[in-house]
Design an enzyme around this catalytic site. Structure first.
Site, PDB file in Angstrom:
ATOM      1  N   HIS A 131      -7.442  -5.749  -0.813  1.00  0.00           N
ATOM      2  CA  HIS A 131      -6.302  -4.828  -0.884  1.00  0.00           C
ATOM      3  C   HIS A 131      -5.010  -5.624  -0.836  1.00  0.00           C
ATOM      4  CE1 HIS A 131      -3.949  -1.308  -0.615  1.00  0.00           C
ATOM      5  NE2 HIS A 131      -3.822  -1.252   0.695  1.00  0.00           N
ATOM      6  N   ASP A 179      -8.552  -4.430  -6.339  1.00  0.00           N
ATOM      7  CA  ASP A 179      -8.088  -3.677  -5.160  1.00  0.00           C
ATOM      8  C   ASP A 179      -8.891  -2.387  -5.004  1.00  0.00           C
ATOM      9  OD1 ASP A 179      -6.541  -2.136  -3.269  1.00  0.00           O
ATOM     10  OD2 ASP A 179      -4.848  -3.449  -3.721  1.00  0.00           O
ATOM     11  N   SER A 185       0.842  -1.192   0.000  1.00  0.00           N
ATOM     12  CA  SER A 185       0.000   0.000   0.000  1.00  0.00           C
ATOM     13  C   SER A 185       0.888   1.257   0.000  1.00  0.00           C
ATOM     14  CB  SER A 185      -0.951  -0.057   1.200  1.00  0.00           C
ATOM     15  OG  SER A 185      -1.969   0.904   1.087  1.00  0.00           O
TER      16      SER A 185
END
Length: 514
Positions: free
Chosen positions: A483, A453, A227
């Site tokens: 995610h 995602d 991320s």
């Protein structure tokens, strides 16, 4: 999603302030020591601090070994490397394999920004057991986060009120309240963490990682960024291309977007995840308990949120489930397909007037513990984002962009559009429109994108590969949900990532896993 603040419990006495400074490794003036030559004092890890989220000390590793923690001293201001220092909290699990097969340390950043790596790495340790056969697994609380000179803003009761506010203002009075509350939060951050705020940019954290690399004894940095961790890794590669070892980016941030574009991308991403959730629920052989068709599922959710905007329902204790909390809870459940069952349960309860499950999901998103104490993830998140991002948006900017956000998602558009004002009154100027990740001369970097995602939409992986420059990024696609990709347990993804990190053999660019 609007990403609010964190507390300052009570005024610190001079003695307590001194003790906290000593424990964190704060400087007391200039120092002449070469920080790259410092020796880390590794000890059994304590229980997480309040700012890290509290709880128990990490349980022993398989085989009984204890997690080890240490504090790395780094310059508060990298422009003054001989000036004051701060302490950065580190955690490690020594390699489980033979020492002669050890590659070095593998450093993790799990994202946020604002997430504590010291608490997250032990929670996911079993997922990385194969990597531990050749690496010491290492993570850290980046500056401003957790135990590393944490940014503190509002106290716990103030945060409860902050999270209850209406983030989708319908009239001038609600707009004024939102702006006033945002200004109050930003002013509290400046008052309580004035010096730290100026030194929590991603470029500062990247320089910290290079110092960490040197102190850990590695010639090159081996790194797993997830991320926001992909942005941090990209900035590291830009600043230190010749020090890049084996890097993996998973759940990839689009480095070419400014904050408004990023918010719009997330709006589309969470709407896609909600569409996929609704289709999945209604396509099963048994009845979907929250709607007869995918459109019906989304219509009922929209009706619930509209109702909560006018009349919140009972949540946990004396707190009530507001439209803001419900939306936060829904967003949290869309981060992983494993959470979809909790979303179904939460919606069923909410339709019956019980908001407990959705509020638990919202609390998790906001870093609120069962005891009512908040970690500093929100304060750190906003501080780092505002220090990084140059644009400052006005109400007029938001109103001009609202139609585009609403077209992207009727459910999430208003929320994410209004989050653009979070940095408007911030005390520190933002560094740039978007991060520079161009890394000419870097070793290859494996970039993994997930087509489903919600938080870092799939398109960001291709943009990252392009921005890194020719011959650097190697794109791998996972056709999945949630995610990130590695923690989906998909064998194709894990084999590709493990193969690169353990042997240096990268998959063919353009490989697709499903």
């Amino acid at each position: 999603m609007p990403n609010p603040p964190r507390p300052r419990a009570a005024a610190l006495t001079a003695t307590a302030l001194l003790l906290s400074c000593l424990l964190a490794g704060c400087g007391d003036g200039s120092q002449d020591e070469d920080l790259s030559a410092q020796k880390l004092s590794w000890k059994d890890c304590p229980a997480p601090s309040r700012a890290e989220g509290g709880g128990d000390a990490p349980t022993p590793l398989p085989g009984g070994e204890q997690w080890q923690c240490a504090t790395l001293r780094a310059p508060l201001d990298w422009a003054k490397p001989k000036g004051d220092t701060i302490g950065l909290a580190l955690i490690r699990a020594r390699t489980s394999g033979a020492e002669n097969r050890r590659i070095g340390s593998l450093v993790f950043n799990f994202g946020g920004p604002g997430g504590s790596g010291v608490t997250t790495l032990p929670a996911f340790a079993t997922d990385y057991a194969k990597l531990r056969t050749r690496y010491d697994l290492v993570s850290f609380d980046p500056r401003g986060v957790g135990r590393s000179a944490p940014v503190e803003c509002l106290n716990d009761p103030q945060l409860d009120a902050y999270f209850e506010q209406d983030w989708t203002p319908d009239d001038a009075a609600e707009r004024t309240a939102l702006l006033d509350n945002t200004k109050e939060f930003n002013a509290a951050c400046e008052e309580n963490a004035k010096e730290t705020l100026r030194h929590v940019r991603t470029t500062d954290a990247a320089r910290d990682m290079d110092l960490m690399r040197q102190v850990l004894g590695d010639d090159r940095l081996h790194y797993f960024g997830i991320s926001y961790g992909t942005e941090l890794g990209g900035v590291y590669a830009h600043l230190f291309p010749k020090k890049v070892g084996r890097l993996v980016f998973d759940g990839v941030v689009d480095p070419t977007q400014n904050s408004a574009q990023g918010s719009l991308g997330q709006t589309k991403g969470f709407q896609l995840a909600l569409d996929n959730f609704a289709e999945d629920c209604t396509s099963r052989t048994e009845d979907c308990p929250v709607g007869d068709t995918a459109q019906d599922v989304k219509a009922r959710i929209a009706g619930l949120l509209a109702h909560l905007d006018k009349k919140p329902i009972p949540g946990i204790g004396m707190r009530r489930l507001t439209q803001t909390a419900a939306t936060n809870g829904i967003v949290q459940s869309l981060y992983s397909k494993d959470f979809w069952e909790y979303l179904i349960e939460g919606l069923e309860q909410a339709y019956d007037g019980d908001g407990r499950v959705l509020m638990l999901l919202s609390d998790s998103m906001n870093g609120r513990g069962d005891n009512g104490e908040y970690s500093n993830i929100t304060a750190a998140n906003i501080s780092i984002n505002c220090a990084d991002s140059k644009p400052r948006y006005s109400v007029a900017d938001v109103e001009r962009k609202l139609p585009e956000f609403r077209a992207a998602s009727p459910l999430f558009g208003d929320f994410l559009a209004w989050s653009m004002v979070s940095c408007t009154d911030w005390a520190v100027a933002g560094a740039a429109d978007h991060p520079d990740v161009h890394a000419t001369g870097s070793a290859p970097i494996l970039v993994v994108g997930n087509t489903g995602d919600p938080a870092t939409p799939y398109e960001g992986a291709r943009k990252m590969v392009e921005a890194l420059g020719a011959g650097v990024g190697i794109e791998l696609t996972y056709k999945g949900q949630g995610h990130g990709a590695y923690d989906s347990k998909n064998k194709c993804v894990q084999d590709a990532v493990n193969g690169y990190l353990l042997t240096g053999k990268a998959p063919t660019a353009g490989t697709v896993c499903s």
